[in-house]
Design an enzyme around this catalytic site. Structure first.
Site, mmCIF file in Angstrom:
data_model
loop_
_atom_site.group_PDB
_atom_site.id
_atom_site.type_symbol
_atom_site.label_atom_id
_atom_site.label_comp_id
_atom_site.label_asym_id
_atom_site.label_seq_id
_atom_site.Cartn_x
_atom_site.Cartn_y
_atom_site.Cartn_z
ATOM 1 N N ASP A 166 0.860 -1.189 0.000
ATOM 2 C CA ASP A 166 0.000 0.000 0.000
ATOM 3 C C ASP A 166 0.894 1.236 0.000
ATOM 4 O OD1 ASP A 166 0.864 -0.265 2.630
ATOM 5 O OD2 ASP A 166 -1.079 0.117 3.540
ATOM 6 N N TYR A 178 3.056 4.668 0.684
ATOM 7 C CA TYR A 178 3.765 5.258 1.821
ATOM 8 C C TYR A 178 2.774 6.132 2.604
ATOM 9 C CZ TYR A 178 8.081 3.999 -0.705
ATOM 10 O OH TYR A 178 9.093 3.337 -1.361
ATOM 11 N N PHE A 181 6.512 2.071 -4.528
ATOM 12 C CA PHE A 181 7.921 2.226 -4.142
ATOM 13 C C PHE A 181 8.512 3.590 -4.480
ATOM 14 C CE2 PHE A 181 7.403 -2.400 -4.535
ATOM 15 C CZ PHE A 181 7.822 -2.800 -3.264
ATOM 16 N N HIS A 229 10.824 -9.604 0.119
ATOM 17 C CA HIS A 229 10.565 -8.168 0.004
ATOM 18 C C HIS A 229 11.850 -7.387 0.273
ATOM 19 C CE1 HIS A 229 8.727 -4.239 0.844
ATOM 20 N NE2 HIS A 229 7.690 -4.679 0.178
#
Length: 224
Positions: free
Chosen positions: A64, A66, A77, A186
Site C-alpha cells: 500500500d 507510503y 515504491f 521483500h
C-alpha cells in the site's frame, strides 16, 4: 477519484458496476473528506494513468502507499523528487547496482520506469496518514486483482516482479505461459536478507524481454 481515461478504462469498466466498488468509492470519498489520506486524491490512479495497458512490459507490485507526508504519489515504491528515499527503495537501488551496475541516484522518483512500461502498482491504492495498511480490506484488493487478471490475459510477454508474500498472492491470477513471474523476498530491511539480495530481477526482466523481441528497460534513474 479521477477517472481512468486511457486504454485501461474499457477493461476496468465492469468493476465500477460491482457492489464492492460502490462501497469502496463511498469509503474513499468519506476518508478524504474527514482525515488525512495518501496519496493526494488526483494521484490515486497514477500507475494506470502513467502506464497504459498496451505499454505494460513489467509489473512491480507493492502493498500500500507510503503513509508519511509528501511520499506517496501513486506509483509503488516511488517518492517525489526531494523526498528522502525510503528504506525499501534504498535496498532496491542496491540490488539494481549489484545486478546491472546502475549508479545509485540521489532521488526516489521512479516515473522513468513507469514511462517505459513498468506498471508500478500497489495492491491497495490509498492509506490513512501514519497508519500502514489502514485501507486494506476495503475493496482495493478486488480492483487490483481485476487489473492483474486483465494483464494475465494479454498475449504478449509481461514480467511480474512479486516481492514478498503479499505481492506473491497475486500469482494466483497468473497462468499465462507468455509471461514470466519473478518471486523473491521483500526489499524491506526486515526481509531483504531472506532472498532479495542476489535475486537479479532487473537483468532477468531484460533478458526475458530481449529474448521475446521486446525493447529492454533502462533501469537507471538519473540524479536530479
Amino acid at each position: 477519484m479521477p477517472a481512468i481515461t486511457n486504454d485501461w478504462a474499457e477493461y476496468l469498466k465492469p468493476e465500477y458496476k460491482k457492489p464492492y466498488y460502490k462501497k469502496l468509492f463511498d469509503f474513499v470519498g468519506q476518508a478524504y473528506a474527514t482525515e488525512t489520506v495518501y496519496p493526494p486524491a488526483d494521484d490515486i490512479f497514477n500507475a494506470f494513468h502513467t502506464t497504459p495497458l498496451s505499454h505494460v512490459k513489467c509489473v512491480i507490485i507493492g502493498q500500500d502507499p507510503y503513509h508519511e507526508p509528501g511520499q506517496a504519489h501513486g506509483l509503488s515504491f516511488s517518492v517525489k523528487p526531494g523526498v528522502t528515499i525510503p528504506p525499501s527503495l534504498v535496498n532496491i537501488y542496491q540490488e539494481l547496482h549489484d545486478d546491472l551496475g546502475c549508479k545509485i541516484p540521489n532521488n526516489g522518483y521512479l516515473e522513468k520506469w513507469a514511462d517505459q512500461g513498468v506498471l508500478m502498482l500497489n495492491a491497495v491504492l490509498t492509506v490513512q496518514a501514519h497508519r500502514a495498511g489502514s485501507h486494506q480490506g476495503k475493496g482495493w484488493e478486488h480492483f487490483t486483482d481485476a487489473a492483474i487478471r486483465i494483464l494475465n490475459e494479454q498475449d504478449r510477454p509481461i514480467v511480474f516482479i512479486l516481492w514478498g508474500a503479499y505481492a506473491q498472492k497475486k500469482a494466483a491470477f497468473l497462468n499465462n505461459p507468455h509471461h514470466l513471474i519473478l518471486k523473491s523476498a521483500h526489499p524491506s530491511p526486515l526481509s531483504v536478507y531472506r532472498g532479495f539480495w542476489g535475486s537479479k530481477p532487473f537483468s532477468k526482466t531484460n533478458d526475458f524481454l530481449v529474448a521475446n523481441g521486446v525493447e529492454p528497460i533502462d533501469w537507471q534513474i538519473e540524479d536530479i
